[in-house]
Design a protein around this motif. Structure first.
Motif, mmCIF file in Angstrom:
data_model
loop_
_atom_site.group_PDB
_atom_site.id
_atom_site.type_symbol
_atom_site.label_atom_id
_atom_site.label_comp_id
_atom_site.label_asym_id
_atom_site.label_seq_id
_atom_site.Cartn_x
_atom_site.Cartn_y
_atom_site.Cartn_z
ATOM 1 N N LYS B 113 7.791 29.274 -67.432
ATOM 2 C CA LYS B 113 7.657 29.582 -66.007
ATOM 3 C C LYS B 113 6.458 30.477 -65.743
ATOM 4 C CE LYS B 113 10.940 31.503 -63.539
ATOM 5 N NZ LYS B 113 12.268 32.117 -63.373
ATOM 6 N N ASN B 114 6.225 31.376 -66.666
ATOM 7 C CA ASN B 114 5.193 32.395 -66.482
ATOM 8 C C ASN B 114 4.483 32.599 -67.818
ATOM 9 O OD1 ASN B 114 3.671 34.634 -66.018
ATOM 10 N ND2 ASN B 114 5.357 35.944 -65.309
ATOM 11 N N PRO B 115 3.403 31.844 -68.059
ATOM 12 C CA PRO B 115 2.772 31.853 -69.390
ATOM 13 C C PRO B 115 2.156 33.190 -69.779
ATOM 14 C CG PRO B 115 1.999 29.996 -68.066
ATOM 15 C CD PRO B 115 2.755 30.893 -67.147
ATOM 16 N N ASN B 116 1.938 34.073 -68.808
ATOM 17 C CA ASN B 116 1.318 35.349 -69.170
ATOM 18 C C ASN B 116 2.027 36.509 -68.482
ATOM 19 O OD1 ASN B 116 -0.406 37.071 -70.419
ATOM 20 N ND2 ASN B 116 -2.097 36.747 -68.976
ATOM 21 N N PRO B 117 3.279 36.773 -68.840
ATOM 22 C CA PRO B 117 4.044 37.789 -68.121
ATOM 23 C C PRO B 117 3.595 39.208 -68.460
ATOM 24 C CG PRO B 117 5.321 36.943 -69.963
ATOM 25 C CD PRO B 117 4.043 36.168 -69.941
ATOM 26 N N ALA B 118 3.630 40.061 -67.451
ATOM 27 C CA ALA B 118 3.394 41.491 -67.691
ATOM 28 C C ALA B 118 4.667 42.068 -68.321
ATOM 29 C CB ALA B 118 3.091 42.186 -66.373
ATOM 30 N N GLU B 119 4.552 43.268 -68.907
ATOM 31 C CA GLU B 119 5.698 43.831 -69.608
ATOM 32 C C GLU B 119 6.960 43.944 -68.733
ATOM 33 O OE1 GLU B 119 4.951 46.921 -72.476
ATOM 34 O OE2 GLU B 119 7.001 47.660 -72.217
ATOM 35 N N PRO B 120 6.837 44.428 -67.477
ATOM 36 C CA PRO B 120 8.059 44.490 -66.648
ATOM 37 C C PRO B 120 8.665 43.108 -66.394
ATOM 38 C CG PRO B 120 6.297 45.806 -65.671
ATOM 39 C CD PRO B 120 5.684 45.041 -66.795
ATOM 40 N N ILE B 122 8.588 40.618 -68.560
ATOM 41 C CA ILE B 122 9.297 40.251 -69.808
ATOM 42 C C ILE B 122 10.667 40.914 -69.810
ATOM 43 C CG2 ILE B 122 9.305 40.421 -72.324
ATOM 44 C CD1 ILE B 122 6.223 40.432 -72.215
ATOM 45 N N ARG B 123 10.690 42.192 -69.470
ATOM 46 C CA ARG B 123 11.965 42.924 -69.469
ATOM 47 C C ARG B 123 12.950 42.313 -68.480
ATOM 48 N NH1 ARG B 123 11.458 49.295 -70.062
ATOM 49 N NH2 ARG B 123 9.687 49.451 -71.462
ATOM 50 N N SER B 124 12.473 42.005 -67.265
ATOM 51 C CA SER B 124 13.444 41.478 -66.307
ATOM 52 C C SER B 124 13.813 40.046 -66.676
ATOM 53 C CB SER B 124 12.944 41.609 -64.869
ATOM 54 O OG SER B 124 11.811 40.810 -64.693
ATOM 55 N N GLY B 125 12.880 39.308 -67.292
ATOM 56 C CA GLY B 125 13.201 37.950 -67.725
ATOM 57 C C GLY B 125 14.244 37.903 -68.823
ATOM 58 N N LEU B 126 14.319 38.960 -69.616
ATOM 59 C CA LEU B 126 15.263 38.994 -70.744
ATOM 60 C C LEU B 126 16.436 39.929 -70.480
ATOM 61 C CD1 LEU B 126 12.762 39.046 -73.764
ATOM 62 C CD2 LEU B 126 13.961 37.090 -72.795
ATOM 63 N N GLN B 127 16.565 40.406 -69.247
ATOM 64 C CA GLN B 127 17.605 41.387 -68.917
ATOM 65 C C GLN B 127 19.021 40.884 -69.247
ATOM 66 O OE1 GLN B 127 17.455 44.413 -68.263
ATOM 67 N NE2 GLN B 127 19.177 45.068 -66.997
ATOM 68 N N ARG B 138 10.497 45.631 -80.041
ATOM 69 C CA ARG B 138 9.806 44.611 -80.831
ATOM 70 C C ARG B 138 9.927 43.238 -80.202
ATOM 71 N NH1 ARG B 138 9.499 46.165 -86.961
ATOM 72 N NH2 ARG B 138 9.376 48.410 -86.677
ATOM 73 N N ILE B 139 11.009 43.004 -79.485
ATOM 74 C CA ILE B 139 11.164 41.713 -78.820
ATOM 75 C C ILE B 139 10.130 41.600 -77.697
ATOM 76 C CG2 ILE B 139 12.731 40.289 -77.436
ATOM 77 C CD1 ILE B 139 15.053 41.517 -79.159
ATOM 78 N N VAL B 140 9.948 42.683 -76.933
ATOM 79 C CA VAL B 140 8.914 42.683 -75.882
ATOM 80 C C VAL B 140 7.550 42.411 -76.510
ATOM 81 C CG1 VAL B 140 7.733 44.110 -74.168
ATOM 82 C CG2 VAL B 140 10.230 44.222 -74.371
ATOM 83 N N GLN B 141 7.310 43.076 -77.620
ATOM 84 C CA GLN B 141 6.030 42.894 -78.322
ATOM 85 C C GLN B 141 5.873 41.435 -78.785
ATOM 86 O OE1 GLN B 141 5.904 45.283 -81.887
ATOM 87 N NE2 GLN B 141 3.908 44.427 -82.471
ATOM 88 N N ALA B 142 6.940 40.859 -79.302
ATOM 89 C CA ALA B 142 6.887 39.472 -79.784
ATOM 90 C C ALA B 142 6.568 38.516 -78.639
ATOM 91 C CB ALA B 142 8.220 39.089 -80.441
ATOM 92 N N VAL B 143 7.163 38.724 -77.472
ATOM 93 C CA VAL B 143 6.909 37.823 -76.348
ATOM 94 C C VAL B 143 5.457 37.944 -75.892
ATOM 95 C CG1 VAL B 143 7.593 37.220 -73.985
ATOM 96 C CG2 VAL B 143 9.339 37.859 -75.651
ATOM 97 N N ARG B 144 4.934 39.157 -75.916
ATOM 98 C CA ARG B 144 3.508 39.327 -75.558
ATOM 99 C C ARG B 144 2.613 38.598 -76.546
ATOM 100 N NH1 ARG B 144 2.655 45.214 -73.119
ATOM 101 N NH2 ARG B 144 0.521 44.609 -73.513
ATOM 102 N N MET B 145 2.947 38.715 -77.845
ATOM 103 C CA MET B 145 2.150 38.023 -78.867
ATOM 104 C C MET B 145 2.221 36.517 -78.658
ATOM 105 S SD MET B 145 3.291 40.390 -82.115
ATOM 106 C CE MET B 145 2.889 39.197 -83.369
#
Lengths: 711, 155
Positions: B113-120, B122-127, B138-145
């Protein structure tokens, strides 16, 4: 209703302070197969066994003299671990410890790889299998790293020396001239090399060593002490890792226990006719045990609902009256001493509720009977303890029972007991087929056990210059871990008071150390403010232990402690402490807005001796810290009249992504000190530092967990 | 009833009321998808339906009929890990690993849905996904990578 052995720490075992609620007695008898029989199964190659010597080692792995029992003679229980190098070159290590996410499968492989100068990927660990591995008291009390890892260093070092002897013979060369690398031994003079497997070919060499084997000092570690990713990570990210709840045996049924309406209930009447008529459904009734087994897990809800059971239960207390209950049922009241030498005196009471482990994998077991032999796969921290429970439940000798621990969806001290294994085995016995029982989330929240609730009364006195003159600390029900203050205090009384626990309670990550640190480090803040001192300076004034000072200095420096507040609602708080061989200090920044607390940043310094894997250590510290946020701000088990009122994740709040602060970890590496475990102690840091920061932000002192401001 | 799971059509044996989770785990032996709570609160059972993350414990199998179901076992292609799986490995974003499949599936859905999400984001997407071991950073970091490695453009 105490379900746990209440033996106090054994003063005869130096340096081994086990918490009151840790199960620590090994069974009177252990009918493991004779190890000579077992060794036959291994085939050719080289085997090194470690005979246990020190009392602490023996306690941990169940060997040595058992008080009141037939101690002293060599039994299979005296073996702590063993290692086999097969003719194929495969290196296998056998340990009774289990992996639940704390990453010991990797860190123990690193220990063995270090001594054998080979890659950790070449090492197979067989863990937690009562038929294949040595007896072990359990994966408890952060004991794997300080006790099991050094044992494996020793067996692997002894194996290395045996391999060098063999190579020296075969090469007709001096031992000292040979080099060992990547699973082979090379003779540099001739350029010839032999693999470990080739060296052992055609022979069967067995050696039992004692604790004095020559191991590689931590300062020279090349594999241990360094970052290494989890050895089984690929299998996890591809969904191939099989946890207990993923196992499937031919013809296997799925089980569900029909639970009583309340704790301490007895079955008054039972009607199973309707359930029995459902196709593929079997009902099982034995005393107060009622369960169903079906060929399809999707039918379990319907089958269990079709069983009509009436239960009789006594009236029971509730969570609103919990703390009064704990105080009023104590066997003995606190005996307070006056302290005329102090200038300021502060007394306060702190409260900690029951909380639930909430492992993401609820307890599960797969049981299979073959005649009167029983095999149970289950995610437990104590496979040998569960075997004993099964033996007692079914009146079987232990040698007819095998307990195997597959990868486990975490435990945090919550999976020490075997009730799920016993229930699965009872269903399987009735069904005449293997049965898988996975507890529902509601089962897990209700029928496991909880971290003990507690009431802690503290009185502290200090002089105007900040020196603490006396400290009196009375803990009702939480437990003994870290009950004594690590500060330099001339008059200190710290007592644990046993009382009646309305709920079933047991071990938990950090256990009583969390409650005792919350009370002590909150009270340190209160006393500092009464003496008119800044909290970090007050702690340093009273901290004589250089390791304690070092973590305080590391955390406050990284945090830039002492800087001015920059916005409305901001608060700073700190703590320091020690438990299970680890020193910890934390500084927290948070914001209070409209009665809501948001933790912005946590700096945590941690020292646990020589670090065995820095990256995984940081993962454990961050994990423990995040789990600690739950106990500090959200978690409490609510109960009334024998029922849990919030047994679901929609009603019991645990930390989520939105709660995540910035976490900054400062590792203090002491290669000159033995390694201690790190899975537990970091959790104790959060609650007191948050309480102190809330006070800093609002002027309100919260003394009861979870910390909640009135909106 | 037929279900298409990871590109393969399967004939499913019974009733429409069965939750997709039970069909995947018990009937098709795709046990990478986990049970955690049965009420859509933990995310351990997350799978993709036509690319969108759903809680398979609350999704009747019937609702997945005619849709492409993707589970953790279907992400790898020709022995190549999906960029999100690779990122979880590289960031060592797991402890006990029980939440990992659900985290990866939710992350794959998020990046689609969002190929380049900002950190917030990612957090709300995985809430809705829980990691009780607390591996969140580390999960946030993995999604950014994974986002940097074009994780959102993969199937």
């Amino acid at each position: 209703m105490p379900d746990f052995d209440l033996t106090l720490p054994d003063p005869t075992i130096p340096g081994f302070e086990v918490d009151r609620y840790e199960l620590r007695e090994r069974p009177a008898y252990s009918f493991v197969p004779d190890r000579r029989d077992f060794l036959k199964l291994l085939g050719g190659g080289l085997v090194v066994l470690l005979a246990l010597q020190s009392p602490a080692e023996a306690q941990e792995s169940g060997g040595g003299a058992r008080r009141g029992g037939p101690g002293g003679q060599a039994t299979p229980q005296d073996i702590g671990a063993w290692l086999h190098i097969a003719e194929s070159g495969l290196i296998t290590v056998y340990t009774g410890k289990v992996e639940m996410g704390q990453n010991i499968r990797t860190s123990l492989a690193q220990a063995v790889a270090e001594e054998l100068r080979t890659s950790p990927g070449r090492i197979e660990l067989v863990m937690g299998d009562t038929m294949l591995t040595p007896f072990d008291i359990g994966t408890v009390g952060s004991m794997t790293t300080p006790i099991m890892a050094p044992q494996l260093h020793k067996v692997a070092a002894a194996a290395r020396e045996m391999l060098l002897d063999l190579a020296a013979q075969q090469f007709q060369a001096g031992r000292a001239t040979l080099t060992l690398a990547d699973g082979q031994i090379v003779n540099p003079a001739t350029g010839k090399s032999l693999t470990f497997g080739e060296l052992t070919k055609g022979r069967k060499l067995t050696r039992t060593i004692t604790a004095d084997a020559q191991v590689t000092p931590a300062t020279e570690w090349k594999i241990a002490g360094h970052d290494l990713h989890k050895v089984n990570a690929r299998s996890i990210v591809t969904g191939k890792e099989r946890y207990t709840s993923d196992l499937k045996l031919p013809g296997m049924l799925y089980g569900r226990v029909v639970r009583p309406a309340a704790f301490n209930a007895t079955l008054a009447s039972l009607e199973t006719k309707q359930a029995d008529q459902l196709p593929g459904v079997l009902t099982v009734h034995d005393g107060n045990f009622v369960g169903v087994a079906c060929d399809d897990s999707a039918k379990l809800d319907q089958a269990a609902a079709a069983v009509k059971a009436d239960w009789k239960a006594p009236a029971q207390t509730n969570s609103r009256e919990l703390f009064a209950h704990l105080k009023s049922r104590a066997a003995k009241a606190a005996d307070w001493q006056p302290d005329p030498s102090g200038d300021v005196h502060v007394e306060a009471t702190y409260q900690v509720p029951y909380i639930a482990h909430t492992p993401l994998e609820p307890r599960a077991a797969v049981a299979n009977w073959e005649g009167d032999h029983l095999t149970v796969w289950t995610g437990t921290q104590r496979p040998f303890g569960v075997r004993t429970e099964l033996a007692q439940a079914f009146g079987l000798p232990e040698d007819k029972i095998r307990v195997i621990v597959p990868p486990t969806g975490s435990g945090y001290g919550g999976k020490h007991t075997g009730e799920c294994a016993v229930e699965a085995a009872r269903l399987a016995k009735a069904a005449g087929k293997p049965v898988k029982l996975q507890w529902t989330r509601e089962d897990e929240f209700t029928w496991a056990y909880f971290r003990p609730a507690g009431v802690i009364d503290v009185r502290g006195s200090a002089r105007k210059d900040g020196a603490i003159t006396s400290w009196q600390f009375h803990n009702y029900n939480s437990g003994n871990a870290a009950i004594r203050s690590p500060y330099n205090i001339p008059n200190q009384i710290a007592e644990f008071h046993a009382t009646d626990s309305p709920l079933r309670q047991g071990s938990y990550r950090g256990l009583a150390a969390s409650a005792n640190h919350f009370a002590r480090e909150s009270h340190m803040d209160e006393l500092a403010r009464a003496a008119g001192m800044e909290p970090a300076a007050f702690r340093l004034k009273n901290a004589a232990d250089p390791r304690l000072r070092a973590v305080i200095e590391a955390a406050t420096e990284r945090f830039r402690w002492g800087r001015a507040k920059s916005r409305r609602g901001q608060g700073f708080g700190m703590m320091a402490g020690f438990d299970k061989g680890g020193y910890v200090s934390a500084c927290i920044e948070l914001t209070v807005l409209n009665g809501k607390v948001r933790i912005d940043r946590i700096v945590q310094s941690f020292e646990c001796g020589a670090i065995v894997n820095p990256d995984q250590l940081k993962n454990q510290i961050a994990g423990g810290t995040i789990m600690g946020i739950g106990g500090a701000l959200f978690e409490a088990v609510e109960f009334e009249n024998g029922r849990i009122l919030n047994p679901r994740l929609s009603k019991y709040r645990v930390p989520r992504f939105s709660d995540l602060p910035e976490i900054d970890i400062v590792l203090v590496d002491r290669k000159d000190l033995p390694s201690a475990g790190a899975g537990e102690t970091p959790i104790v840091a959060v609650a007191p530092a948050v309480a102190n920061a809330i006070f800093d932000a609002t002027g309100k002192r919260l003394r009861s967990l979870p910390l909640k401001l009135d909106a | 009833m037929d279900l298409v799971v990871n590109g393969v059509r399967h004939s499913i044996r019974n009733g429409p009321a069965r939750p997709l989770l039970a069909v995947l785990r018990d009937e098709l032996d795709l046990t990478g998808t986990k049970y955690g709570c049965g009420e859509g609160q933990c995310g351990a059972c997350t799978v993709l339906l036509d690319g969108a993350p759903v809680r398979s414990c609350l999704t009747p199998a019937k609702a997945a009929e005619g849709k492409q179901i993707t589970t953790i076992e279907g992400l790898e292609s020709n022995g190549q890990l999906h960029p999100v799986q690779q990122a979880f490995l590289d960031a060592d974003a797991l402890q006990c690993g029980y939440c990992t499949a659900g985290m990866i599936m939710s992350s794959v859905g998020l990046l689609k849905k969002n190929p380049n999400p900002a950190e917030p984001e990612i957090r709300s997407g995985l809430q809705g996904n829980l990691c009780r071991c607390g591996t969140y950073p580390r999960i946030v970091q993995a999604v950014r990578m994974a986002a940097q490695n074009n994780g959102g453009r993969h199937a």
